[in-house]
Write an enzyme that holds these catalytic residues in place. Structure first.
Site, PDB file in Angstrom:
ATOM      1  N   CYS A   1      34.037 104.390   0.511  1.00  0.00           N
ATOM      2  CA  CYS A   1      33.912 105.833   0.737  1.00  0.00           C
ATOM      3  C   CYS A   1      35.111 106.515   0.077  1.00  0.00           C
ATOM      4  CB  CYS A   1      33.790 106.178   2.217  1.00  0.00           C
ATOM      5  SG  CYS A   1      35.297 106.165   3.174  1.00  0.00           S
TER       6      CYS A   1
ATOM      7  N   CYS B   1      43.892 104.553   1.148  1.00  0.00           N
ATOM      8  CA  CYS B   1      44.027 103.096   1.154  1.00  0.00           C
ATOM      9  C   CYS B   1      45.500 102.705   1.059  1.00  0.00           C
ATOM     10  CB  CYS B   1      43.245 102.498  -0.013  1.00  0.00           C
ATOM     11  SG  CYS B   1      43.283 100.693  -0.056  1.00  0.00           S
TER      12      CYS B   1
ATOM     13  N   CYS C   1      36.598 101.464   4.631  1.00  0.00           N
ATOM     14  CA  CYS C   1      35.942 102.753   4.802  1.00  0.00           C
ATOM     15  C   CYS C   1      36.739 103.530   5.846  1.00  0.00           C
ATOM     16  CB  CYS C   1      34.497 102.525   5.244  1.00  0.00           C
ATOM     17  SG  CYS C   1      33.421 103.924   4.927  1.00  0.00           S
TER      18      CYS C   1
END
Length: 152
Positions: free
Chosen positions: A94, A101, A22
């Site tokens: 999220c 990422c 997240c």
């Protein structure tokens, strides 16, 4: 991004490693880590991290306590601290973390579960309810991913 499996493949040679990612690693990913650890036991090593870590939100800790789930040892950490580890699954919880990422070195199945940020809710009672709702949603998703029977 790969197609979402309906169940994770548990390994025979070692625990399956799952990272929940997240932005701040303060709420959703912390809840997911603790819930996965509780539900999967020793079959899964659960971790969480953030792309911009802050601190574990007090409402995340109180929600886990209400569920009887230990948060001992959990703390907010940057995803870069875990890049040298091999993860079988990386699950972003999220939308922002999904976009930022990092790439992990080995073949990792990436999944995305979009949950609203409960810490963004201003009213304290509604915020606590939002944390409980996220925890319930995570329990449902994680249970399905582990192939556990639905709760009555």
């Amino acid at each position: 991004m790969t197609d979402e499996p309906t169940r994770i493949e548990l390994r025979d040679d070692r625990p399956t490693r799952v990272l929940f990612l997240c932005t701040h690693n303060s709420a959703r990913s912390q809840l997911a880590e603790a819930v996965m650890r509780r539900m999967a036991g020793e079959r899964v090593e659960a971790y969480s991290a953030g792309t911009e870590p802050s601190r574990v939100h007090p409402d995340a800790l109180s929600t886990l306590a209400e569920l009887g789930i230990s948060a001992e040892g959990q703390h907010s950490k940057h995803v870069n601290e875990l890049l040298d580890r091999d993860f079988d699954y990386v699950i972003t919880v999220c939308d922002n973390a999904r976009e930022t990422c990092p790439v992990f070195p080995r073949k990792t199945v990436r999944l995305h579960w979009s949950f609203p940020d409960p810490s963004a809710v201003q009213d304290p009672e509604q915020r606590r309810r939002a944390f409980r709702d996220i925890a319930a949603g995570l329990q449902e998703r994680i249970g399905a991913l582990l192939g556990l029977p639905e709760r009555a």
